[in-house]
Design an enzyme around this catalytic site. Structure first.
Site, mmCIF file in Angstrom:
data_model
loop_
_atom_site.group_PDB
_atom_site.id
_atom_site.type_symbol
_atom_site.label_atom_id
_atom_site.label_comp_id
_atom_site.label_asym_id
_atom_site.label_seq_id
_atom_site.Cartn_x
_atom_site.Cartn_y
_atom_site.Cartn_z
ATOM 1 C CG ASP A 156 32.203 47.965 30.135
ATOM 2 O OD1 ASP A 156 31.232 47.978 30.913
ATOM 3 O OD2 ASP A 156 32.876 48.967 29.874
ATOM 4 C CG HIS A 180 29.394 51.566 30.128
ATOM 5 N ND1 HIS A 180 28.743 52.533 29.413
ATOM 6 C CD2 HIS A 180 30.471 51.219 29.364
ATOM 7 C CE1 HIS A 180 29.393 52.776 28.292
ATOM 8 N NE2 HIS A 180 30.442 51.983 28.221
HETATM 9 N N1 LIG Z 1 37.064 54.284 34.182
HETATM 10 C C1 LIG Z 1 36.115 55.189 34.350
HETATM 11 O O1 LIG Z 1 36.401 56.263 34.866
HETATM 12 C C2 LIG Z 1 34.686 54.910 33.977
HETATM 13 C C3 LIG Z 1 34.216 53.617 33.868
HETATM 14 N N2 LIG Z 1 32.889 53.381 33.725
HETATM 15 C C4 LIG Z 1 32.390 52.008 33.711
HETATM 16 O O2 LIG Z 1 32.610 51.452 35.013
HETATM 17 C C5 LIG Z 1 32.886 50.045 34.923
HETATM 18 C C6 LIG Z 1 34.259 49.761 35.539
HETATM 19 O O3 LIG Z 1 35.245 50.433 34.806
HETATM 20 P P1 LIG Z 1 36.707 50.721 35.392
HETATM 21 O O4 LIG Z 1 36.602 51.156 36.809
HETATM 22 O O5 LIG Z 1 37.372 51.622 34.418
HETATM 23 O O6 LIG Z 1 37.368 49.311 35.429
HETATM 24 P P2 LIG Z 1 38.304 48.563 34.364
HETATM 25 O O7 LIG Z 1 37.679 48.531 33.037
HETATM 26 O O8 LIG Z 1 39.673 49.125 34.464
HETATM 27 O O9 LIG Z 1 38.235 47.105 35.016
HETATM 28 C C7 LIG Z 1 38.996 46.798 36.092
HETATM 29 C C8 LIG Z 1 38.425 45.722 36.968
HETATM 30 O O10 LIG Z 1 37.992 44.581 36.228
HETATM 31 C C9 LIG Z 1 38.616 43.417 36.806
HETATM 32 N N3 LIG Z 1 38.774 42.367 35.798
HETATM 33 C C10 LIG Z 1 39.253 42.490 34.540
HETATM 34 N N4 LIG Z 1 39.210 41.287 33.902
HETATM 35 C C11 LIG Z 1 38.686 40.397 34.812
HETATM 36 C C12 LIG Z 1 38.334 39.014 34.752
HETATM 37 N N5 LIG Z 1 38.524 38.300 33.652
HETATM 38 N N6 LIG Z 1 37.807 38.453 35.862
HETATM 39 C C13 LIG Z 1 37.596 39.165 36.981
HETATM 40 N N7 LIG Z 1 37.891 40.482 37.096
HETATM 41 C C14 LIG Z 1 38.421 41.093 36.019
HETATM 42 C C15 LIG Z 1 39.956 43.930 37.312
HETATM 43 O O11 LIG Z 1 40.454 43.043 38.290
HETATM 44 P P3 LIG Z 1 41.980 42.564 38.290
HETATM 45 O O12 LIG Z 1 42.788 43.699 38.823
HETATM 46 O O13 LIG Z 1 41.931 41.383 39.179
HETATM 47 O O14 LIG Z 1 42.332 42.273 36.844
HETATM 48 C C16 LIG Z 1 39.519 45.278 37.896
HETATM 49 O O15 LIG Z 1 39.001 45.136 39.189
HETATM 50 C C17 LIG Z 1 32.812 49.725 33.430
HETATM 51 O O16 LIG Z 1 31.479 49.338 33.159
HETATM 52 C C18 LIG Z 1 33.123 51.066 32.757
HETATM 53 O O17 LIG Z 1 32.645 51.181 31.440
HETATM 54 C C19 LIG Z 1 31.981 54.396 33.747
HETATM 55 C C20 LIG Z 1 32.387 55.704 33.846
HETATM 56 C C21 LIG Z 1 33.790 56.055 33.832
HETATM 57 MG MG LIG Z 2 33.204 54.922 28.919
#
Ligand SMILES: NC(=O)C1=CN([C@@H]2O[C@H](COP(=O)(O)OP(=O)(O)OC[C@H]3O[C@@H](n4cnc5c(N)ncnc54)[C@H](OP(=O)(O)O)[C@@H]3O)[C@@H](O)[C@H]2O)C=CC1
Ligand SMILES: [Mg+2]
Ligand SMILES: CC[C@](O)(C(C)=O)C(=O)O
Ligand SMILES: [Mg+2]
Length: 408
Positions: A156, A180
């Site tokens: 996010d 989200h």
């Molecule tokens: N986790 C879950 O199970 C759930 C998540 N969600 C929602 O889904 C979405 C994704 O969540 P989730 O899968 O947990 O992912 P994360 O919150 O773990 O984010 C990970 C991703 O974001 C990238 N990222 C982080 N910082 C940067 C940056 N500055 N620039 C570019 N890329 C970046 C990472 O890439 P890199 O490896 O290169 O850092 C990676 O691909 C969110 O909106 C979350 O709220 C919804 C339901 C459940």
């Molecule tokens: Mg959540």
């Protein structure tokens, strides 16, 4: 025809990942029907576990409130593939959700590409999962340019940070998808304001991305929330439902972006994660202060909860779990439940307000926006990992018959 060939080769790749020993026996002529067969058996499995009479019902009575629910069975694989035959799903970000949703959509035979930072953790992870640089794996901007449906699954905080770069690439006619409501609802903090000429939709699986994947592989589906923020095409809701099914949802519950983000931030800070860690720890500490051994305190707090009683709640509800316990336990638990409820309501009120007024959002944006966010989170999680309760837990788990030494 091109899309059939594509699903065939995707199915072979999926098969080789799931069961490499089977790949040798899958001949090219068989591959087109492979994922269809896999999906058919998945659907059968799901049908077996569904109560009679609920199939096809769109409005259900939830304890006196009528709500609309959509379901996977309305989207057989052939219909799903046909619906998205001209689309490229550009999945941006490859964390827990990127992994689960991306692999499921790919196994469903859709045209999926992944966009992440080149050389980062996610890039490596995506390659391990079979995404191919230059073919199905691209830097973020390139993937957005190639995609028709932009699935923003960055963290996010990253959605906000990258918005100035990616917004101009989300051109007229594309669809913008989130899991989200965070970025668009808290736009004053995130500055994410979608262009006015694209559909903006949400499919939010109500579970971890790991579970999104494992349930799909078991032929089941996760519950997901769906919502529409902006409907330019007139088809936004239909698209959200279809995409929800494509990424592995079984049932889709209609909501709004606001309701989704408020309930989600609240739930994860509360009973799902923060609350449960706090409650487990408090109970464990008092047991230890009163001279109980670590194993006794852990067994009575965590092991019995997760291995015996909570699955019973999941299966048939709270009264079922109560009835599976002694009358002694039932009497005491009935007496103490309202005391815990009363003590906790003010904390939950405080938490909901902190979510609603954006405090939780701003904290998350600040912390997870740091370049050191992974290390910083890991440092704090290491503190939990080192708490006596969880160290004791490792030993208790090691005694389980199905324990695998390398699984911790
Ligand atoms: N986790 C879950 O199970 C759930 C998540 N969600 C929602 O889904 C979405 C994704 O969540 P989730 O899968 O947990 O992912 P994360 O919150 O773990 O984010 C990970 C991703 O974001 C990238 N990222 C982080 N910082 C940067 C940056 N500055 N620039 C570019 N890329 C970046 C990472 O890439 P890199 O490896 O290169 O850092 C990676 O691909 C969110 O909106 C979350 O709220 C919804 C339901 C459940
Ligand atoms: Mg959540
Ligand atoms: C409970 C945490 C969660 O909301 C989820 C898995 O649903 C998340 O943001 O990861
Ligand atoms: Mg959630």
């Amino acid at each position: 025809m091109a899309s059939l060939a594509r699903s065939a080769s995707q199915a072979v790749r999926a098969a080789s990942r799931r069961a490499p020993h089977v790949l040798a026996t899958v001949k090219p002529a068989q591959t087109a029907s492979f994922s269809v067969l896999a999906r058919a058996s998945a659907v059968k499995a799901a049908q077996r576990s569904t109560p009679q009479g609920t199939r096809g019902v769109k409005t259900l009575d939830f304890a006196g409130t009528k709500e609309v629910v959509y379901e996977r069975s309305d989207w057989p694989l052939a219909k799903l593939q046909d619906y998205f035959k001209n689309d490229t799903l550009a999945l941006i970000g490859y964390g827990s959700q990127g992994h689960g949703q991306g692999l499921n959509a790919r196994d469903n035979g859709l045209n999926v590409i992944v966009g992440v930072r080149k050389g980062g953790e996610s890039w490596k992870q995506a390659i391990e999962d079979g995404w191919v640089p230059g073919e199905t794996l691209f830097p973020i901007e390139e993937a957005i340019q190639k995609g028709t449906i932009i699935m923003n699954l960055l963290s996010d905080a990253a959605q906000s940070q990258t918005w100035p770069t990616i917004a101009p690439l989300i051109t007229k006619g594309k669809t913008l998808y989130f899991s989200h409501g965070f970025s668009v609802v808290f736009k004053d903090d995130t500055h994410v304001v979608p262009p006015s000429d694209v559909d903006v939709i949400l499919v939010a699986p109500k579970g971890s991305g790991r579970t999104v994947r494992t349930l799909f592989k078991e032929g089941r589906g996760i519950n997901s929330s769906i919502a529409v923020w902006q409907d330019v095409s007139g088809k936004a809701k239909e698209k959200a439902i279809a995409l929800g099914v494509a990424v592995g949802s079984g049932y889709l519950y209609e909501t709004t972006f606001e309701k989704e983000v408020y309930s989600d931030l609240y739930g994860e800070r509360g009973v799902l994660m923060g609350g449960i860690q706090g409650l487990f720890l408090a109970q464990y500490q008092v047991l230890r202060k009163n001279g109980h051994s670590p194993s006794e305190a852990f067994n009575e707090t965590v092991e019995e909860a997760t291995q015996s009683l909570y699955p019973l709640i999941g299966e048939k509800g709270m009264d079922y779990m109560f009835n599976a316990c002694s009358t002694t336990a039932r009497r005491g638990a009935l007496d103490w439940a309202p005391i815990f409820e009363k003590a906790n309501v003010p904390i939950f009120e405080q938490l909901y307000e902190s979510v609603r007024n954006g405090t939780e959002t701003r904290k998350s944006l600040e912390f997870n926006g740091r370049s050191t966010y992974r290390e910083d989170l890991n440092k704090e999680l290491e503190v939990i990992n080192n708490q006596e309760i969880w160290r004791a837990g490792k030993v208790v788990r090691s005694l389980r018959p199905d324990y695998k030494p390398d699984s911790e």
